[in-house]
Design an enzyme around this catalytic site. Structure first.
Site, PDB file in Angstrom:
ATOM      1  N   HIS A 160      39.336  39.347 -19.331  1.00  0.00           N
ATOM      2  CA  HIS A 160      38.542  38.203 -18.840  1.00  0.00           C
ATOM      3  C   HIS A 160      39.361  36.920 -18.804  1.00  0.00           C
ATOM      4  O   HIS A 160      38.817  35.825 -18.926  1.00  0.00           O
ATOM      5  CB  HIS A 160      37.289  37.979 -19.692  1.00  0.00           C
ATOM      6  CG  HIS A 160      36.547  39.238 -19.994  1.00  0.00           C
ATOM      7  ND1 HIS A 160      35.641  39.799 -19.135  1.00  0.00           N
ATOM      8  CD2 HIS A 160      36.629  40.086 -21.051  1.00  0.00           C
ATOM      9  CE1 HIS A 160      35.160  40.915 -19.653  1.00  0.00           C
ATOM     10  NE2 HIS A 160      35.754  41.120 -20.824  1.00  0.00           N
ATOM     11  N   SER A 281      57.465  20.468  -2.386  1.00  0.00           N
ATOM     12  CA  SER A 281      56.399  19.845  -1.623  1.00  0.00           C
ATOM     13  C   SER A 281      57.000  18.722  -0.793  1.00  0.00           C
ATOM     14  O   SER A 281      57.938  18.056  -1.219  1.00  0.00           O
ATOM     15  CB  SER A 281      55.345  19.286  -2.573  1.00  0.00           C
ATOM     16  OG  SER A 281      54.602  18.273  -1.918  1.00  0.00           O
ATOM     17  N   LYS A 287      57.313  19.003  -7.475  1.00  0.00           N
ATOM     18  CA  LYS A 287      56.744  20.345  -7.352  1.00  0.00           C
ATOM     19  C   LYS A 287      57.772  21.437  -7.111  1.00  0.00           C
ATOM     20  O   LYS A 287      58.760  21.248  -6.410  1.00  0.00           O
ATOM     21  CB  LYS A 287      55.755  20.380  -6.181  1.00  0.00           C
ATOM     22  CG  LYS A 287      54.571  19.469  -6.372  1.00  0.00           C
ATOM     23  CD  LYS A 287      53.488  20.128  -7.156  1.00  0.00           C
ATOM     24  CE  LYS A 287      52.655  20.957  -6.216  1.00  0.00           C
ATOM     25  NZ  LYS A 287      51.433  21.392  -6.852  1.00  0.00           N
ATOM     26  N   GLU A 294      52.567  33.763  -3.628  1.00  0.00           N
ATOM     27  CA  GLU A 294      51.332  33.341  -2.947  1.00  0.00           C
ATOM     28  C   GLU A 294      51.231  33.990  -1.568  1.00  0.00           C
ATOM     29  O   GLU A 294      50.169  34.469  -1.154  1.00  0.00           O
ATOM     30  CB  GLU A 294      51.287  31.816  -2.808  1.00  0.00           C
ATOM     31  CG  GLU A 294      50.977  31.122  -4.123  1.00  0.00           C
ATOM     32  CD  GLU A 294      51.088  29.597  -4.036  1.00  0.00           C
ATOM     33  OE1 GLU A 294      51.000  29.060  -2.915  1.00  0.00           O
ATOM     34  OE2 GLU A 294      51.262  28.964  -5.080  1.00  0.00           O
TER      35      GLU A 294
END
Ligand code: ARG
Length: 460
Positions: A160, A281, A287, A294
């Site tokens: 979980h 970025s 970043k 992804e």
């Protein structure tokens, strides 16, 4: 001769198709990637025709000579692909006839584009499956190498997404090894059904010539022939199976990707990915984004889509071949391309994972990861498991109120929850003790992880 009457099915028609219809029905701009398979299939067919005295030895020699030249032209990118000739099969046949004359026109004896295209796809897919298998093995090897370096690096195991119990990072990685192992078995199983020869089915009913299908099957490395001519030209279940197996590979990759993304988040910080798999970025200079995982997660959806596309393509099609089937190739090719690129990248990405054991250890201090071990300890001292569960739940609550972990409680504090607790409890409450205690096949004890890696290496 007008262009129209040069068409292979020309005599039947009184007006040419419009440019739009030509473009709509043509497949040459995507099926030309099966050109080498098409030539291989044609050569095997021609050899069979000559052996069976359906065409002459001279015809065969001319076909072999012409095909060798065409192969060279395609390899050198000199072949003039032509939309007017619809697909890869007609483009090559037309060029062959231009090169060698009548012998080229005899090649299609006892054959149809329907069994020809089914053969080409199977040859192409067989090679693809073999490439996928090699890449899955490379991915597995990378997982094993990283697992070996971390057989005893503790990591919070989650259920979980809450800290559950300590596991070793090596053990965690081996879970993905197992998934890839099943993925390879699924591919190998699909390959057995892919590897059957459709040629000889002709358009749908077979052919009137004394053909030798077994010979062609052997020439092309097929395990046997498709037993029914209607089935041979019309079903694409083997392509669907491949896409289903590919979907499962991508599903596994997407889960791994999700974990990499999470682990790399500065809030978690368990790992870092090599810079070559990340991008920055355009606005936020600080970043470093895990773009590759992804995208792999995103591309999984695209592969599932192709599986659904092919299932829907085949749904309700009457026997035998229908032009619908031409739509099988782009989803199939894109599935293969996506899968192969993804696996190539992941085989390279895994060795570039920089593990941060300190962050993993620190996270383990936060979720009472050894609570189950305390319950097991009480059970071994004679307490029924349900009572032990309750006693430990109260101990966790006390530790939580105090803002510390279970092993940080004093012995006297712990004994308040059960008089069965003794000094030896601290060996159980440590992460190292917890890991070592799960000492059975499939467990996370470092000794077991080492043994699992050895077995895995032997199986590669
Ligand atoms: N380009 C076609 C395909 O991909 C080849 C088979 C065409 N057969 C036919 N009867 N039109 O399916």
């Amino acid at each position: 001769m007008s262009d129209q009457t040069e068409k292979v099915w020309s005599g039947r028609f009184s007006e040419p198709v419009s440019d739009l219809v030509k473009r709509y029905t043509a497949s040459v701009f995507f099926d030309r990637r099966m050109a080498m398979q098409d030539i291989r299939g044609s050569l095997a067919h021609a050899r069979m025709l000559a052996r069976q005295k359906i065409v002459s030895g001279d015809d065969l020699a001319a076909i072999e000579r012409g095909m060798a030249q065409i192969r060279g032209e395609i390899e050198r990118d000199e072949f003039a692909w032509n939309l007017d000739d619809e697909d890869v099969h007609l483009n090559i046949e037309k060029r062959l006839t231009a090169l060698i004359g009548d012998a080229g026109k005899r090649l299609h004896t006892g054959r149809s584009r329907n069994d020809q295209v089914a053969t080409d796809i199977r040859l192409w897919l067989r090679d693809t499956v073999d490439a996928v298998d090699g890449l899955l093995a490379a991915f597995q090897k990378a997982l094993l190498d990283l697992a070996e370096a971390h057989v005893d690096t503790p990591l919070p195991g989650f259920t979980h997404l809450q800290v559950a119990q300590p596991v070793t990072f090596g053990h965690h990685l081996l879970a993905y090894f197992e998934m890839a192992q099943r993925d390879r078995a699924r591919m190998a199983d699909a390959r057995r059904r892919i590897n059957r020869l459709p040629l000889g089915a002709a358009a749908l009913a077979g052919t009137t010539y004394p053909i030798d299908r077994e010979f062609v099957a052997q020439e092309l490395g097929f395990d046997g022939v498709c037993e029914n001519s209607l089935d041979a030209v019309s079903d694409r279940d083997f392509a669907i199976e491949f896409c289903a197996a590919a979907s499962l590979v991508m599903m596994h990759i997407s889960r791994f990707s999700e974990e990499l993304i999470l682990w790399m988040s500065p809030r978690v910080g368990f790992i870092d990915l090599a810079d070559r798999f990340c991008t920055g970025s355009s606005i936020m200079p600080q970043k470093k984004n895990p773009d590759v995982p992804e995208l792999a997660r995103g591309k999984t959806g695209r592969v599932y889509g192709h599986l659904m596309g092919l299932l829907t393509l085949m749904k309700g099609q009457p026997l035998a071949y229908n032009k619908d089937n031409q739509e099988d190739k782009e989803p199939l090719f894109d599935t293969a391309d996506t899968l192969i690129d993804t696996l190539r990248i992941f085989a390279d990405l895994v060795p570039g994972i920089r593990v941060k054991p300190d962050a993993m250890r620190a996270a383990l201090k936060q979720g009472f990861a050894t609570a189950t071990d305390l319950a097991d300890y009480l059970v071994k001292k004679g307490m029924p498991f349900r009572d032990a569960h309750e006693a430990v739940a109260r101990a966790v609550r006390a530790a939580e109120a105090k803002g510390c972990d279970l092993p940080d409680l004093a012995l006297s504090e712990l004994q308040a929850f059960s008089p069965l607790i003794g000094e030896d409890v601290f060996g159980v409450l440590t992460v190292t003790g917890s890991l070592a205690a799960r000492d059975h096949v499939g467990g996370t004890a470092p000794a077991q992880v080492r043994a699992a890696i050895a077995r895995a290496r032997a199986s590669l």
